[in-house]
Design a protein around this motif. Structure first.
Motif, PDB file in Angstrom:
ATOM      1  N   LEU A  19      -8.969 -52.037  31.423  1.00 60.20           N
ATOM      2  CA  LEU A  19      -7.581 -51.831  31.860  1.00 60.20           C
ATOM      3  C   LEU A  19      -6.719 -51.330  30.698  1.00 60.20           C
ATOM      4  O   LEU A  19      -6.985 -51.664  29.534  1.00 60.20           O
ATOM      5  CB  LEU A  19      -6.979 -53.148  32.353  1.00 60.20           C
ATOM      6  CG  LEU A  19      -7.704 -53.923  33.457  1.00 60.20           C
ATOM      7  CD1 LEU A  19      -7.194 -55.350  33.497  1.00 60.20           C
ATOM      8  CD2 LEU A  19      -7.458 -53.239  34.787  1.00 60.20           C
ATOM      9  N   PRO A  20      -5.666 -50.593  31.009  1.00 63.26           N
ATOM     10  CA  PRO A  20      -4.683 -50.319  29.954  1.00 63.26           C
ATOM     11  C   PRO A  20      -3.986 -51.625  29.570  1.00 63.26           C
ATOM     12  O   PRO A  20      -3.841 -52.533  30.399  1.00 63.26           O
ATOM     13  CB  PRO A  20      -3.721 -49.336  30.619  1.00 63.26           C
ATOM     14  CG  PRO A  20      -3.897 -49.533  32.086  1.00 63.26           C
ATOM     15  CD  PRO A  20      -5.317 -49.957  32.289  1.00 63.26           C
ATOM     16  N   MET A  43      -2.525 -56.804  35.460  1.00 63.56           N
ATOM     17  CA  MET A  43      -3.598 -57.803  35.484  1.00 63.56           C
ATOM     18  C   MET A  43      -4.260 -57.994  34.119  1.00 63.56           C
ATOM     19  O   MET A  43      -5.253 -58.721  34.001  1.00 63.56           O
ATOM     20  CB  MET A  43      -4.676 -57.405  36.508  1.00 63.56           C
ATOM     21  CG  MET A  43      -4.179 -57.305  37.932  1.00 63.56           C
ATOM     22  SD  MET A  43      -5.551 -57.004  39.092  1.00 63.56           S
ATOM     23  CE  MET A  43      -4.613 -56.548  40.562  1.00 63.56           C
ATOM     24  N   ALA A  44      -3.709 -57.369  33.092  1.00 65.36           N
ATOM     25  CA  ALA A  44      -4.362 -57.386  31.785  1.00 65.36           C
ATOM     26  C   ALA A  44      -4.415 -58.779  31.162  1.00 65.36           C
ATOM     27  O   ALA A  44      -5.269 -59.048  30.313  1.00 65.36           O
ATOM     28  CB  ALA A  44      -3.662 -56.422  30.839  1.00 65.36           C
ATOM     29  N   THR A  45      -3.522 -59.671  31.569  1.00 67.06           N
ATOM     30  CA  THR A  45      -3.492 -61.008  30.965  1.00 67.06           C
ATOM     31  C   THR A  45      -4.351 -62.026  31.733  1.00 67.06           C
ATOM     32  O   THR A  45      -4.470 -63.166  31.304  1.00 67.06           O
ATOM     33  CB  THR A  45      -2.045 -61.532  30.908  1.00 67.06           C
ATOM     34  OG1 THR A  45      -1.496 -61.537  32.231  1.00 67.06           O
ATOM     35  CG2 THR A  45      -1.194 -60.635  30.006  1.00 67.06           C
ATOM     36  N   PRO A  53     -10.382 -49.700  20.933  1.00 62.58           N
ATOM     37  CA  PRO A  53      -9.434 -50.739  20.490  1.00 62.58           C
ATOM     38  C   PRO A  53      -8.210 -50.876  21.373  1.00 62.58           C
ATOM     39  O   PRO A  53      -7.550 -51.923  21.352  1.00 62.58           O
ATOM     40  CB  PRO A  53      -9.060 -50.284  19.072  1.00 62.58           C
ATOM     41  CG  PRO A  53      -9.351 -48.811  19.044  1.00 62.58           C
ATOM     42  CD  PRO A  53     -10.535 -48.626  19.933  1.00 62.58           C
ATOM     43  N   GLY A  54      -7.900 -49.847  22.180  1.00 62.04           N
ATOM     44  CA  GLY A  54      -6.686 -49.920  22.987  1.00 62.04           C
ATOM     45  C   GLY A  54      -6.908 -50.358  24.416  1.00 62.04           C
ATOM     46  O   GLY A  54      -5.979 -50.336  25.222  1.00 62.04           O
ATOM     47  N   VAL A  55      -8.144 -50.780  24.741  1.00 59.43           N
ATOM     48  CA  VAL A  55      -8.427 -51.154  26.111  1.00 59.43           C
ATOM     49  C   VAL A  55      -8.546 -52.674  26.218  1.00 59.43           C
ATOM     50  O   VAL A  55      -8.916 -53.355  25.265  1.00 59.43           O
ATOM     51  CB  VAL A  55      -9.730 -50.462  26.591  1.00 59.43           C
ATOM     52  CG1 VAL A  55     -10.963 -51.164  26.053  1.00 59.43           C
ATOM     53  CG2 VAL A  55      -9.789 -50.383  28.108  1.00 59.43           C
ATOM     54  N   VAL A  56      -8.233 -53.195  27.403  1.00 61.72           N
ATOM     55  CA  VAL A  56      -8.396 -54.614  27.696  1.00 61.72           C
ATOM     56  C   VAL A  56      -9.572 -54.750  28.648  1.00 61.72           C
ATOM     57  O   VAL A  56      -9.619 -54.096  29.689  1.00 61.72           O
ATOM     58  CB  VAL A  56      -7.114 -55.193  28.333  1.00 61.72           C
ATOM     59  CG1 VAL A  56      -7.348 -56.630  28.768  1.00 61.72           C
ATOM     60  CG2 VAL A  56      -5.950 -55.102  27.364  1.00 61.72           C
ATOM     61  N   LEU A  57     -10.535 -55.587  28.297  1.00 65.15           N
ATOM     62  CA  LEU A  57     -11.724 -55.798  29.113  1.00 65.15           C
ATOM     63  C   LEU A  57     -11.670 -57.166  29.774  1.00 65.15           C
ATOM     64  O   LEU A  57     -11.408 -58.168  29.112  1.00 65.15           O
ATOM     65  CB  LEU A  57     -12.984 -55.693  28.257  1.00 65.15           C
ATOM     66  CG  LEU A  57     -13.237 -54.326  27.632  1.00 65.15           C
ATOM     67  CD1 LEU A  57     -14.305 -54.428  26.548  1.00 65.15           C
ATOM     68  CD2 LEU A  57     -13.672 -53.315  28.693  1.00 65.15           C
TER      69      LEU A  57
END
Length: 315
Positions: free
Chosen positions: A180-181, A186-188, A263-267
């Motif tokens: 996700l960006p 929903m990144a958290t 490094p800029g993506v959220v998994l």
């Protein structure tokens, strides 16, 4: 007595139906392949092949020889191993064909573990010949004794056709994750239900055909009740993660492909039942003990990724 090298050349020509393709596979010139076949025919006193405008056809004598060739070559390989083992020579070089995400995410941990296990089992230090290649050509190379292990992806939508003399053993499960960006709503979250992403633009590996990953992903979306709106397709998971980081959409990425993630993506993991790739190792039925040691090390490396304590403790 038959020359084994001539039999190997004959098999490649017979299987490929072409002198030029056999030459490419063997690393010979086409005249050298022709010379090998001429020598074999002179030795046997029969014609084995007929050249046609469409390639090469086997004569009845050629068909009979091909039916016995694999057994002969397998016996030769077995004899070589038996002689070396009796003389105290233990295999230390492994030829492994691995698709890109397995080469980056699974093989390095397996190498470390195999060296520890090999030391305890009396093997010399492993010399790894790693070829980054897709599963199908890796399996072909294994069948021709040019690989010791070929890593595969199991997909019920594209079953693996196992060559004679080869078997598949399970290595690990590779769950899919959502990339996700960082500013996504929903990144958290700790995990995400795939159905909640039904309205998102998706960045996926190339669709259709026999691509195991895309088949697994599309099947998972269908089970979640939607068809993904695909904005971008790419074979490069690093590129997909980069595009997700830039906010172009979300991507479904195998865990093995997230090693060294952008490094800029959220998994985030997907909630059960999460789509998963099953990673298999194709190996020869008649194989050296070192192959089994490395397969077990691949399993241990997969367990380490799962957070399980299967790796051998360092002395």
């Amino acid at each position: 007595m038959l020359d084994v090298r001539l039999l190997q050349t004959f098999r490649e020509v017979a299987m490929r139906g072409s002198f030029s393709l056999a030459a490419d596979e063997l690393g010979f010139t086409q005249p050298a392949v022709s010379q090998h076949l001429a020598r074999l025919e002179r030795h046997l006193g029969v014609k084995l092949l007929e050249r046609t405008a469409r390639g090469v056809n086997l004569t009845p004598a050629g068909e009979a020889l091909l039916a016995e060739t694999e057994a002969v070559l397998s016996s030769v390989r077995h004899a070589e191993r038996a002689a070396k083992a009796a003389g105290g020579v233990v295999a230390s070089r492994l030829r492994v064909g691995a698709f890109p995400s397995a080469a980056a995410g699974l093989v390095p941990g397996a190498v470390r573990e195999a060296r520890r296990r090999g030391g305890r089992a009396g093997f010399p230090e492993i010399e790894l010949d790693l070829r980054v290649m897709e599963p199908e050509p890796a399996l072909r190379a294994l069948a021709r004794n040019r690989m010791d292990i070929a890593l595969m992806i199991d997909s019920p939508l594209d079953p693996i056709v196992v060559p004679e003399g080869v078997e598949l053993v399970q290595v690990t499960e590779d769950p899919m994750m959502i990339a996700l960006p960082p500013d996504h709503r929903m990144a958290t979250r700790r995990s995400i239900d795939l159905a909640e992403l039904a309205d998102e633009p998706f960045l996926l590996t190339e669709l259709g055909g026999t691509c195991a990953d895309s088949n697994i992903m599309l099947h998972a979306c269908r089970n979640a009740g939607f068809a993904p709106n695909v904005r971008l397709e790419s074979e490069d998971y690093n590129a997909l993660q980069g595009m997700a980081a830039a906010g172009l959409g979300v991507s479904i990425v195998p865990r093995l492909a997230t090693i060294g993630s952008h490094p800029g993506v959220v998994l985030r993991p997907l909630k059960d039942p999460a789509p998963t790739r099953t990673i298999l190792a194709a190996v020869a039925k008649d194989r050296d003990a070192l192959v089994d040691t490395f397969v077990e090390s691949l399993r241990a490396a997969g367990d380490e990724l799962d957070g399980k304590s299967r790796l051998t403790a360092v002395a």
